[in-house]
Design an enzyme around this catalytic site. Structure first.
Site, PDB file in Angstrom:
ATOM      1  N   GLU A   1     -38.331  31.798  23.913  1.00 26.20           N
ATOM      2  CA  GLU A   1     -39.106  32.992  24.295  1.00 26.20           C
ATOM      3  C   GLU A   1     -39.225  33.862  23.057  1.00 26.20           C
ATOM      4  O   GLU A   1     -38.280  34.559  22.692  1.00 26.20           O
ATOM      5  CB  GLU A   1     -38.386  33.758  25.411  1.00 26.20           C
ATOM      6  CG  GLU A   1     -38.214  32.984  26.709  1.00 26.20           C
ATOM      7  CD  GLU A   1     -39.474  32.935  27.562  1.00 26.20           C
ATOM      8  OE1 GLU A   1     -40.535  33.394  27.103  1.00 26.20           O
ATOM      9  OE2 GLU A   1     -39.399  32.418  28.688  1.00 26.20           O
TER      10      GLU A   1
ATOM     11  N   CYS B   1     -40.984  42.526  24.694  1.00 25.87           N
ATOM     12  CA  CYS B   1     -41.762  41.376  24.200  1.00 25.87           C
ATOM     13  C   CYS B   1     -43.167  41.401  24.775  1.00 25.87           C
ATOM     14  O   CYS B   1     -44.142  41.258  24.049  1.00 25.87           O
ATOM     15  CB  CYS B   1     -41.042  40.082  24.539  1.00 25.87           C
ATOM     16  SG  CYS B   1     -40.600  39.952  26.267  1.00 25.87           S
TER      17      CYS B   1
HETATM   18  P1  NAD Z   1     -34.029  38.105  16.249  1.00 23.07           P
HETATM   19  O1  NAD Z   1     -34.691  36.776  16.200  1.00 23.07           O
HETATM   20  O2  NAD Z   1     -33.835  38.840  14.984  1.00 23.07           O
HETATM   21  O3  NAD Z   1     -32.585  37.974  16.903  1.00 23.07           O
HETATM   22  C1  NAD Z   1     -32.405  37.409  18.184  1.00 23.07           C
HETATM   23  C2  NAD Z   1     -31.035  36.770  18.249  1.00 23.07           C
HETATM   24  O4  NAD Z   1     -31.004  35.648  17.370  1.00 23.07           O
HETATM   25  C3  NAD Z   1     -29.881  37.673  17.830  1.00 23.07           C
HETATM   26  O5  NAD Z   1     -28.802  37.462  18.714  1.00 23.07           O
HETATM   27  C4  NAD Z   1     -29.560  37.164  16.431  1.00 23.07           C
HETATM   28  O6  NAD Z   1     -28.228  37.393  16.030  1.00 23.07           O
HETATM   29  C5  NAD Z   1     -29.814  35.686  16.603  1.00 23.07           C
HETATM   30  N1  NAD Z   1     -30.042  34.948  15.360  1.00 23.07           N
HETATM   31  C6  NAD Z   1     -30.512  35.405  14.166  1.00 23.07           C
HETATM   32  N2  NAD Z   1     -30.606  34.387  13.281  1.00 23.07           N
HETATM   33  C7  NAD Z   1     -30.194  33.265  13.926  1.00 23.07           C
HETATM   34  C8  NAD Z   1     -30.085  31.888  13.563  1.00 23.07           C
HETATM   35  N3  NAD Z   1     -30.427  31.458  12.349  1.00 23.07           N
HETATM   36  N4  NAD Z   1     -29.659  31.023  14.476  1.00 23.07           N
HETATM   37  C9  NAD Z   1     -29.347  31.417  15.731  1.00 23.07           C
HETATM   38  N5  NAD Z   1     -29.408  32.713  16.143  1.00 23.07           N
HETATM   39  C10 NAD Z   1     -29.834  33.620  15.252  1.00 23.07           C
HETATM   40  O7  NAD Z   1     -34.860  38.949  17.305  1.00 23.07           O
HETATM   41  P2  NAD Z   1     -34.593  40.475  17.752  1.00 23.07           P
HETATM   42  O8  NAD Z   1     -35.059  41.349  16.632  1.00 23.07           O
HETATM   43  O9  NAD Z   1     -33.222  40.631  18.297  1.00 23.07           O
HETATM   44  O10 NAD Z   1     -35.590  40.606  18.991  1.00 23.07           O
HETATM   45  C11 NAD Z   1     -36.884  41.049  18.860  1.00 23.07           C
HETATM   46  C12 NAD Z   1     -37.861  39.892  18.984  1.00 23.07           C
HETATM   47  O11 NAD Z   1     -37.618  39.186  20.208  1.00 23.07           O
HETATM   48  C13 NAD Z   1     -39.296  40.365  19.084  1.00 23.07           C
HETATM   49  O12 NAD Z   1     -40.134  39.501  18.333  1.00 23.07           O
HETATM   50  C14 NAD Z   1     -39.609  40.229  20.570  1.00 23.07           C
HETATM   51  O13 NAD Z   1     -40.977  40.113  20.880  1.00 23.07           O
HETATM   52  C15 NAD Z   1     -38.829  39.000  20.916  1.00 23.07           C
HETATM   53  N6  NAD Z   1     -38.572  38.939  22.361  1.00 23.07           N
HETATM   54  C16 NAD Z   1     -39.180  37.960  23.102  1.00 23.07           C
HETATM   55  C17 NAD Z   1     -38.992  37.918  24.488  1.00 23.07           C
HETATM   56  C18 NAD Z   1     -39.650  36.873  25.335  1.00 23.07           C
HETATM   57  O14 NAD Z   1     -39.288  36.753  26.511  1.00 23.07           O
HETATM   58  N7  NAD Z   1     -40.598  36.095  24.817  1.00 23.07           N
HETATM   59  C19 NAD Z   1     -38.155  38.862  25.099  1.00 23.07           C
HETATM   60  C20 NAD Z   1     -37.555  39.832  24.315  1.00 23.07           C
HETATM   61  C21 NAD Z   1     -37.764  39.850  22.941  1.00 23.07           C
END
Ligand code: NAD
Length: 469
Positions: free
Chosen positions: A243, A277
């Site tokens: 997602e 999101c």
């Molecule tokens: P992010 O990708 O920076 O972080 C999300 C998670 O991934 C965190 O827990 C982070 O620690 C982890 N992470 C970071 N690097 C990683 C790696 N290499 N391997 C595994 N895990 C890792 O995203 P964010 O800034 O926390 O969230 C915002 C983004 O999420 C926005 O783009 C938003 O649109 C999206 N989002 C999507 C949905 C959906 O349902 N499609 C819902 C909410 C948020």
């Protein structure tokens, strides 16, 4: 200062290292969150693996009853967890804020508890009978973002355990505490090892998602991290529900009553300060209605109380973190420097990551605030001349999470809706997710769906029993 812990095998786990978590509205300390090590990740996955054997054998009815008990725990602790969300994430207690997030946690727990995926006869004749069973995958690695930390964790946890999997979840490093506390409380009614946590930044996320002994990855976050997770999964070949980010377009059809749709448009764009999101991130309005729509949105924006979400009167809180605050400021500054009209509303406090509610006019496709996911309270409002042009604009980006069409005429709205490239196209609403309705992205917004029966299927593997008669 309070120190919080991870939960593994139903027990609190001591961590050697911690990070201090600060309230984005006030800068006050909330407490110390643990930082896991790679060896903690291995311990949590091994524990989940052992627990899964027993949990898979528990009867379907007992799994459902257990999840009903989880619902009660969430209800009983709703105010405690809502206050933690507000202090840690920033969204206000009131309005569509942290109490609303807790109601969603309860709803998204109740529904999977009530759903079933019984074996299905997929083919039968005189000679054979083929029955499709849905069996657990095993250990689910769940990685959550910081915008709706508890609700999204629940989306990942509850369907997984409902279908007989066990879970290791890593909350975002920006918002770990409320999630760790929710898991600690839920674990009072779950068998040990069914739900475990690790915490830390992307390095711990990478250690978890590249672990060879996981069977499924549930990821919600940015597109860049999603791509890294796909690469990491090659060791385990774990299927992934991805997602990712969105840049949802909303199209207001010509002649639509602006006052009737203003509130829906407003919260569609500014829910959780735009850090959602599936929020409206680009608003396309026909030239003839542009002034009316901008005026209606401006009237609402200037009435919204902005401030610390612990104060019940506030409906709009701060951005969650400095990175996000700077990103939104930068995109608005870019728009201003390129001659756009920047309209700011609301009085913001001096401390904290607060930004005014912002509408940006005189802006076109191709400008950064339109083309990049702002994930914040700055909405570009773009004029269009023809519906074909608006549809082409909505579809021109890689993102394809949500979209919406706003109209007095529902027939006409549906004709436009089917032309939009998104996982969900809402009509006269936006982001109106429901626990029975599949939700997921198209294009660069990810793949796989959550919620409802389709969401349950995504955390199982199909096993066919084929009988010769
Ligand atoms: P992010 O990708 O920076 O972080 C999300 C998670 O991934 C965190 O827990 C982070 O620690 C982890 N992470 C970071 N690097 C990683 C790696 N290499 N391997 C595994 N895990 C890792 O995203 P964010 O800034 O926390 O969230 C915002 C983004 O999420 C926005 O783009 C938003 O649109 C999206 N989002 C999507 C949905 C959906 O349902 N499609 C819902 C909410 C948020």
């Amino acid at each position: 200062m309070q120190t919080y812990s991870n939960s593994v095998n139903g027990q609190a786990v001591e961590a050697a290292d911690h990070q201090e978590i600060l309230n984005p509205a006030t800068g006050d300390s909330i407490g110390l969150a643990p930082i896991s090590t790679e060896s903690d990740v291995g311990f949590a996955v091994n524990t989940a693996r052992k627990a899964q054997l027993n949990w898979a054998r528990v009867s379907d009815q007992e799994k459902r009853d257990t999840i009903v008990r989880v619902t009660r725990v969430l209800e009983e602790n709703s105010e405690y967890l809502a206050e933690l969300i507000t202090r840690e994430q920033g969204k206000p207690l009131s309005g569509p804020g942290s109490r609303f997030e807790m109601q969603a946690c309860v709803g998204w727990t109740q529904v999977p508890a009530a759903l079933e995926l019984p074996p299905e006869i997929v083919y039968e004749d005189e000679e054979r009978k083929d029955v499709l069973h849905r069996v657990p995958l095993g250990v689910v690695a769940a990685i959550a973002p910081w915008n709706w930390p508890l609700m999204i964790a629940i989306w990942q946890i509850i369907p997984s355990i409902r279908m007989g999997n066990t879970v290791v979840i890593k909350p975002s490093e920006y918002t770990p505490i409320a999630t760790l506390e929710m898991v600690r409380l839920i674990n009072q009614v779950l068998p040990p090892g069914v739900l475990n946590t690790v915490s830390g930044d992307g390095r711990i996320g990478a250690a978890l998602t590249s672990h060879p002994d996981i069977d499924k990855i549930m990821f919600t976050g940015s597109e860049a991290t999603g791509r890294r997770i796909i690469e990491a999964s090659t060791r385990s070949l774990a299927p992934i529900t991805l997602e990712l980010g969105g840049n949802d377009a909303a199209i207001v059809l010509p002649g639509t009553d602006a006052d009737a749709i203003a509130e829906g448009l407003f919260w569609g764009a500014f829910l959780n300060m735009g850090q959602t999101c599936a929020c409206i991130k680009r608003l396309y309005v026909h030239d003839s209605d542009y002034e009316a729509v901008v005026n209606a949105l401006s009237n609402l924006a200037q009435q919204m109380p902005i401030g610390d979400g612990m104060d019940e009167k506030n409906l709009i809180g701060p951005l969650q973190n400095e990175m996000q605050y700077n990103k939104v400021k930068d995109l608005v500054a870019d728009a201003r420097a390129n001659g756009c009209e920047v309209m700011e509303f609301g009085t913001i406090p001096d401390t904290g990551y607060f930004l005014p509610l912002t509408l940006v006019g005189n802006i076109r496709d191709g400008q950064r605030l339109v083309d990049e996911e702002q994930f914040g309270p700055a909405l570009p409002v773009i004029r269009y001349q023809s519906l074909d042009e608006a549809v082409a604009s909505a579809n021109r980006l890689d993102a394809g999470l949500g979209a919406s069409v706003w109209a007095d005429d529902l027939e006409q709205a549906q004709q436009v809706a089917v032309r939009l490239e998104a996982g969900t196209v809402w009509i006269n609403q936006h982001g109106a997710i429901h626990p029975m309705v599949p939700f997921g992205g198209n294009k660069a917004s990810g793949y796989g769906v959550e919620f409802g029966l389709e969401g349950l299927k995504a955390v199982t593997q199909p096993r066919v029993i084929s009988i010769k008669k």
